[in-house]
Design an enzyme around this catalytic site. Structure first.
Site, PDB file in Angstrom:
ATOM      1  N   GLU A   1       0.883  -1.166   0.000  1.00  0.00           N
ATOM      2  CA  GLU A   1       0.000   0.000   0.000  1.00  0.00           C
ATOM      3  C   GLU A   1       0.917   1.211   0.000  1.00  0.00           C
ATOM      4  OE1 GLU A   1      -3.078   0.151  -0.400  1.00  0.00           O
ATOM      5  OE2 GLU A   1      -3.722  -1.890  -0.008  1.00  0.00           O
TER       6      GLU A   1
ATOM      7  N   GLU B   1       4.426  12.940  -4.656  1.00  0.00           N
ATOM      8  CA  GLU B   1       3.789  12.978  -3.342  1.00  0.00           C
ATOM      9  C   GLU B   1       4.610  13.833  -2.376  1.00  0.00           C
ATOM     10  OE1 GLU B   1       3.841   9.484  -0.797  1.00  0.00           O
ATOM     11  OE2 GLU B   1       1.681   9.689  -0.554  1.00  0.00           O
TER      12      GLU B   1
HETATM   13  P1  NDP Z   1       8.665   4.576   4.551  1.00  0.00           P
HETATM   14  O1  NDP Z   1       8.550   3.712   3.363  1.00  0.00           O
HETATM   15  O2  NDP Z   1       9.920   5.316   4.738  1.00  0.00           O
HETATM   16  O3  NDP Z   1       8.476   3.736   5.895  1.00  0.00           O
HETATM   17  C1  NDP Z   1       7.415   2.863   6.096  1.00  0.00           C
HETATM   18  C2  NDP Z   1       7.908   1.685   6.927  1.00  0.00           C
HETATM   19  O4  NDP Z   1       8.889   0.955   6.184  1.00  0.00           O
HETATM   20  C3  NDP Z   1       8.592   2.091   8.235  1.00  0.00           C
HETATM   21  O5  NDP Z   1       8.318   1.124   9.211  1.00  0.00           O
HETATM   22  C4  NDP Z   1      10.066   2.056   7.838  1.00  0.00           C
HETATM   23  O6  NDP Z   1      10.944   1.919   8.922  1.00  0.00           O
HETATM   24  C5  NDP Z   1      10.089   0.832   6.957  1.00  0.00           C
HETATM   25  N1  NDP Z   1      11.207   0.719   6.041  1.00  0.00           N
HETATM   26  C6  NDP Z   1      11.997   1.710   5.565  1.00  0.00           C
HETATM   27  N2  NDP Z   1      12.950   1.179   4.739  1.00  0.00           N
HETATM   28  C7  NDP Z   1      12.738  -0.157   4.696  1.00  0.00           C
HETATM   29  C8  NDP Z   1      13.377  -1.238   4.032  1.00  0.00           C
HETATM   30  N3  NDP Z   1      14.420  -1.074   3.237  1.00  0.00           N
HETATM   31  N4  NDP Z   1      12.891  -2.481   4.213  1.00  0.00           N
HETATM   32  C9  NDP Z   1      11.815  -2.687   4.998  1.00  0.00           C
HETATM   33  N5  NDP Z   1      11.195  -1.707   5.692  1.00  0.00           N
HETATM   34  C10 NDP Z   1      11.629  -0.449   5.530  1.00  0.00           C
HETATM   35  O7  NDP Z   1       7.421   5.517   4.535  1.00  0.00           O
HETATM   36  P2  NDP Z   1       7.077   6.675   5.543  1.00  0.00           P
HETATM   37  O8  NDP Z   1       7.326   6.274   6.944  1.00  0.00           O
HETATM   38  O9  NDP Z   1       7.709   7.885   5.041  1.00  0.00           O
HETATM   39  O10 NDP Z   1       5.487   6.719   5.406  1.00  0.00           O
HETATM   40  C11 NDP Z   1       4.840   7.595   4.597  1.00  0.00           C
HETATM   41  C12 NDP Z   1       4.476   6.931   3.284  1.00  0.00           C
HETATM   42  O11 NDP Z   1       3.518   5.898   3.491  1.00  0.00           O
HETATM   43  C13 NDP Z   1       3.846   7.876   2.321  1.00  0.00           C
HETATM   44  O12 NDP Z   1       4.453   7.760   1.070  1.00  0.00           O
HETATM   45  C14 NDP Z   1       2.389   7.427   2.250  1.00  0.00           C
HETATM   46  O13 NDP Z   1       1.722   7.695   1.085  1.00  0.00           O
HETATM   47  C15 NDP Z   1       2.483   5.985   2.534  1.00  0.00           C
HETATM   48  N6  NDP Z   1       1.239   5.505   3.107  1.00  0.00           N
HETATM   49  C16 NDP Z   1       0.429   4.737   2.323  1.00  0.00           C
HETATM   50  C17 NDP Z   1      -0.784   4.296   2.778  1.00  0.00           C
HETATM   51  C18 NDP Z   1      -1.645   3.433   1.930  1.00  0.00           C
HETATM   52  O14 NDP Z   1      -2.476   2.725   2.471  1.00  0.00           O
HETATM   53  N7  NDP Z   1      -1.513   3.409   0.621  1.00  0.00           N
HETATM   54  C19 NDP Z   1      -1.256   4.634   4.127  1.00  0.00           C
HETATM   55  C20 NDP Z   1      -0.316   5.437   4.861  1.00  0.00           C
HETATM   56  C21 NDP Z   1       0.893   5.847   4.356  1.00  0.00           C
HETATM   57  P3  NDP Z   1      11.505   3.207   9.710  1.00  0.00           P
HETATM   58  O15 NDP Z   1      10.317   3.908  10.253  1.00  0.00           O
HETATM   59  O16 NDP Z   1      12.356   2.597  10.752  1.00  0.00           O
HETATM   60  O17 NDP Z   1      12.249   4.015   8.708  1.00  0.00           O
END
Ligand code: NDP
Length: 487
Positions: free
Chosen positions: A247, A378
């Site tokens: 997502e 975005e």
């Molecule tokens: P990220 O992709 O940076 O982080 C999301 C999660 O992934 C966090 O737990 C993060 O860890 C983890 N993560 C980061 N790098 C990796 C990796 N290489 N392997 C596995 N896990 C990893 O997104 P954001 O936190 O910036 O969240 C915002 C984004 O989420 C926006 O783009 C938004 O649109 C999207 N979003 C989408 C939704 C949907 O349903 N379509 C709903 C809500 C948000 P850590 O926090 O430790 O960096």
């Protein structure tokens, strides 16, 4: 009081092998809320082993019984709704009314999914051969790795944990590093509700240190991820052969037609564009307005945008809370500069607020065009861009000229316009006379195009996400019957 929290693995709270920690802070005040394990691959491996061990028993617990545990979690969360709502606001920053919405969404979904324990329907179908029975039942997938973002610290984990458990899977959950406290407090409810040890394991720590080994591990059979497109792309390339549901982000649009109730449309843009400080995957970041009402609508929207009260979300009179962190502020600021350079007209906002906390002014651009980066990429902040359309076809073309496809909306009083938009807007979620945000838990949720890989959370589709279909044939003819051959 600063809380010190450990990982939850195999039914015990244990420190990371790294002996390192990180902190979570209140984005409105900078106050440190807690200290958490900065885990690494060794902790992830231990959690996966625990989940594998627990799977052999959990998969045999009848689904209605698994559902009863989820219902108890819902009841516990309901009893503590205010405490959890305040925690969400303090750790993530959203205004308290939305903090309550975040928690209510989890309660609603837990209740909905608990009931699925008595459904989880399979299929029966006639066999092509006599005295032979054919059906399809649902099996769990195995160990699921759940990776969540910070913007819905209770609701999004509930969307993944509840159906994964209901379907008989065991879990390794890696919450976002900006909101670990909410995730761990939520986990405590599952323990209190009687979930057996090893079924739900939680490992905190960075995306690279914890998320990556979870994604790559061959014994993890399913990854369910919500987050950015870049991370989603990385997961697609590195997960190997396993079920992956993504997502990702959005660049969601509201179309305002010349026959719309303009006050209602302004309400929708204010709520969708600046609610959660624009940090929703479904946030309204683009508005396509019919040329006949552009001047009036723009004036009305600007007036309302300027009146929004920015501040600490815990105060009930605050309309717009802080952004999650410094990097988010910098990103919004960067896009404001890009917008100006591209020739968009900045009507209001565009600046961070100096001082404590991560605040950014609600920002409105006009005279934007669909090829501008601020209309394509975005921003995930309180930045809304207005474009003009000549007619409905033009508006739909502008709306669809985007690589994302999560949410869209149209404001119109004309039923023909509404149905045309329902048919032609390219998005997984669509609204008529309502904003781009506000999905309900019992309908499928997810996007098309660059927003995901076809998976749908929420509703009955959550069961699809976390179960396998097993086709079973029972031949009671007592003879060798050959499908496709004995015709
Ligand atoms: P990220 O992709 O940076 O982080 C999301 C999660 O992934 C966090 O737990 C993060 O860890 C983890 N993560 C980061 N790098 C990796 C990796 N290489 N392997 C596995 N896990 C990893 O997104 P954001 O936190 O910036 O969240 C915002 C984004 O989420 C926006 O783009 C938004 O649109 C999207 N979003 C989408 C939704 C949907 O349903 N379509 C709903 C809500 C948000 P850590 O926090 O430790 O960096």
């Amino acid at each position: 009081m600063v809380q010190s929290s450990k990982n939850y693995i195999d039914g015990a709270w244990i420190a990371s092998k790294t002996r390192k920690t990180f902190v979570s802070t209140n984005p409105a005040t900078g106050q440190v809320l807690g200290r958490f394990q900065a885990s690494d691959e060794r902790d992830v491996t231990a959690a996966i082993h625990a989940a594998e061990k627990a799977f052999s028993k959990w998969r045999l617990v009848p689904a209605p019984k698994r559902g009863e545990i989820l219902l108890r979690v819902a009841q516990l969360l309901r009893a503590k709704k205010e405490e959890f709502s305040r925690l969400v606001t303090i750790e993530m920053g959203k205004v308290i009314a939305e903090g309550r919405g975040d928690v209510q969404e989890a309660i609603d979904f837990l209740e909905y999914i608990a009931g699925e324990g008595r459904r989880m329907f399979g299929y029966t179908t006639p066999s092509e051969l006599p005295n032979k029975f054919a059906m399809s039942v649902r099996d769990p997938i195995g160990v699921c790795g759940l990776i969540t973002p910070w913007n819905f610290p209770i609701a999004i984990p509930s969307w993944k944990i509840a159906p994964a458990l209901l379907c008989g899977n065991t879990i390794v959950f890696k919450p976002a590093s900006d909101t670990p406290l909410s995730a761990l407090r939520f986990t405590e409810l599952f323990i209190k509700a009687g979930l057996p040890k090893g079924v739900l394991n939680v490992v905190t720590g960075g995306g690279t240190a914890v998320g990556s080994p979870l994604v790559k591990h061959k014994n993890v059979r399913c990854i369910s991820f919500t987050g950015s497109r870049d991370t989603g792309d990385w997961i697609t390339k590195n997960a190997g052969i396993k079920r992956v549901s993504l997502e990702l982000g959005g660049k969601n649009v509201i179309i305002v037609m010349d026959d719309a109730d303009l006050n209602l449309a302004v309400d929708g843009v204010i709520w969708g564009g600046y609610g959660t400080t624009g940090q929703r995957c479904t946030a309204t970041s683009r508005v396509v307005v019919h040329q006949k009402v552009k001047a009036t609508f723009e004036r009305m929207l600007l007036n309302r945008t300027k009146r929004l009260r920015l501040g600490n979300g815990i105060h009930p009179k605050t309309d717009v809370g802080p952004m999650i962190n410094k990097a988010a502020i910098e990103k919004s600021q960067r896009y404001v500069e890009i917008g100006k350079q591209e020739g968009a007209k900045l009507l209001t906002g565009g600046k961070p607020i100096r001082g404590r906390g991560h605040f950014f002014q609600p920002t409105l651009f006009t005279n934007t065009t669909s090829d501008m980066r601020i209309c394509q990429e975005e921003i995930f902040g309180p930045v809304v861009s207005l474009m003009v359309a000549k007619n409905l076809d033009h508006a739909i073309d502008l709306a669809n000229n985007i690589t994302y496809g999560l949410s869209s909306a149209i404001y119109t009083r004309n039923v023909n316009n509404a149905f045309t938009a329902m048919r032609d807007l390219e998005s997984g979620v669509m609204y008529v006379n309502a904003s781009t945000i506000g999905a309900e838990v019992h309908l499928p949720f997810g996007g098309i195009k660059g927003t995901g890989n076809g998976a749908r959370e929420g509703g009955w589709t959550a069961i699809e996400e976390f179960s396998e279909h097993k086709a079973i044939y029972v031949d009671y003819s007592g003879t060798l019957q050959r499908a496709q051959i004995d015709v």
